[in-house]
Design an enzyme around this catalytic site. Structure first.
Site, PDB file in Angstrom:
ATOM      1  N   GLY A   1      58.640  36.737-126.112  1.00  0.00           N
ATOM      2  CA  GLY A   1      59.183  37.507-127.431  1.00  0.00           C
ATOM      3  C   GLY A   1      60.581  36.926-128.027  1.00  0.00           C
TER       4      GLY A   1
ATOM      5  N   ASN B   1      57.504  29.792-124.897  1.00  0.00           N
ATOM      6  CA  ASN B   1      56.685  28.628-125.355  1.00  0.00           C
ATOM      7  C   ASN B   1      56.655  28.705-126.822  1.00  0.00           C
ATOM      8  OD1 ASN B   1      54.486  26.858-125.724  1.00  0.00           O
ATOM      9  ND2 ASN B   1      53.148  27.843-124.361  1.00  0.00           N
TER      10      ASN B   1
ATOM     11  N   LYS C   1      52.529  31.804-112.027  1.00  0.00           N
ATOM     12  CA  LYS C   1      52.991  32.480-112.978  1.00  0.00           C
ATOM     13  C   LYS C   1      51.880  33.567-113.274  1.00  0.00           C
ATOM     14  CE  LYS C   1      53.904  32.234-118.102  1.00  0.00           C
ATOM     15  NZ  LYS C   1      53.998  33.768-118.099  1.00  0.00           N
TER      16      LYS C   1
END
Lengths: 77, 260
Positions: free
Chosen positions: B190, B211, B102
């Protein structure tokens, strides 16, 4: 010999050490870590054959909890 | 999604869940372990950091992540240059024995918005080195296309700033990204609550990476359950095809057969 490991200077009495010996001395597991020696990654298969020299710079990293960047997450390398 | 045929495939590998979760910010490892379990996620992202040589407690994150159940997605969180991100990616690959990364290159400490230029630069190098690159990017369709062209396996536009919980701030851009790229689109950052996740999935996004939305909730484990259902609900609603929005009423009962 003196090594810089994760930013800390550490002295060892032994005059001959390889990466595998070092990890054992530091009581670190061999799984799921990565080791950089003077900015080059050393594959696990070569730990025992990679000798260390005085003043080498070593980084040992592992996985920690994290998803995204956080302002408080300090940069380490 | 057992009863509907709707495989979620990243770089040729099928995942069970469209919810990808982070492992940071939990109060305890036990809480994280329970949240991961209930989230149903099979891909979990982890950060790469120095081993603490002076730690008395040698307990490690991976004691709480069953690698038979979860696949690790190392991330470059906290990197501010392409060079740094590439270095972390290589270390992550060595530690995790997987090519998945990532990719995150941050442009500003205050907003944590990505440095798209540096992200693209790093992506090109990592793709060449055989990584499966999942890049975090702003919700910019042009950038998404460039990342796809660079060989990224997915694109991961933010919904809103990292950890802000504001939900999708620009659904129209996300829509355009979905029309622009062929690779999966995963909303990264977000999402604050279940409806935010559903909205992203209803737009047609392929997945969500989350997360703080889970770990920061008062009850992280319960929120993980909520997010799992929200992602699934949103996905099914998208696949089912919603009714068009209309200004006036449309009767749902027959207008014939009324008593006189």
């Amino acid at each position: 010999m003196t090594l810089t490991i994760n930013g800390e200077k550490k002295s060892f009495e032994k005059t001959s050490l390889n990466i595998r010996n070092l990890l054992e001395l530091l009581d670190l597991p061999l799984d799921h870590i990565a080791v950089e020696l003077n900015r080059s990654i050393i594959p696990k298969s070569q730990f025992a054959e990679t000798p260390l020299a005085d003043e080498d710079v070593i980084e040992i990293v592992r996985f920690v909890g994290g998803g995204k960047s956080s302002p408080s997450g300090q940069l380490i390398i | 999604m057992s009863e509907y045929k709707d495989p979620f495939i990243i770089a040729g590998k099928e995942l069970k869940s469209r919810l990808i979760v982070g492992t940071g910010k939990y109060r305890t490892f036990e809480e994280m372990e329970k949240a991961l379990e209930i989230s149903g996620a099979d891909l979990v992202t982890v950060s790469v950091r120095r081993v603490d040589l002076n730690a008395k407690n040698k307990e490690s994150l991976l004691h709480y992540i069953d690698l038979k159940k979860y696949q690790l997605l190392p991330n470059t969180a906290g990197c501010y240059t392409a060079e740094e991100a590439i270095r972390y990616a290589r270390l992550g690959r060595e530690a995790g024995m997987s090519d998945l990364i990532k990719l995150e290159v941050i442009g500003s400490e205050k907003t944590l918005f990505p440095d798209n230029e540096a992200t693209l630069e790093a992506a090109k190098v990592l793709v060449k080195e055989g990584f499966t690159v999942l890049p975090y990017t702003s919700d910019d369709p042009i950038m998404a296309k460039k990342l796809e062209d660079a060989g990224c396996a997915v694109v991961m536009p933010l919904a809103a700033p990292i950890g802000s919980g504001l939900g999708i701030r620009n659904p129209y851009n996300i829509k355009i990204i979905l029309e622009t790229v062929k690779v999966p689109v995963i909303v990264d950052a977000g999402v604050g609550t279940a409806s935010d996740a559903s909205i992203a999935m209803e737009l047609g996004c392929d997945g969500i990476l989350m997360n703080t939305g889970i770990a920061g909730a008062e009850d992280a484990v319960m929120m993980a359950d909520a997010m799992k259902m929200a992602v699934r609900a949103g996905r099914l609603a998208y696949l089912a095809g919603r009714i068009p929005k209309k200004l006036y009423a449309t009767a749902s009962s027959p207008i014939t057969g009324m008593l006189h």
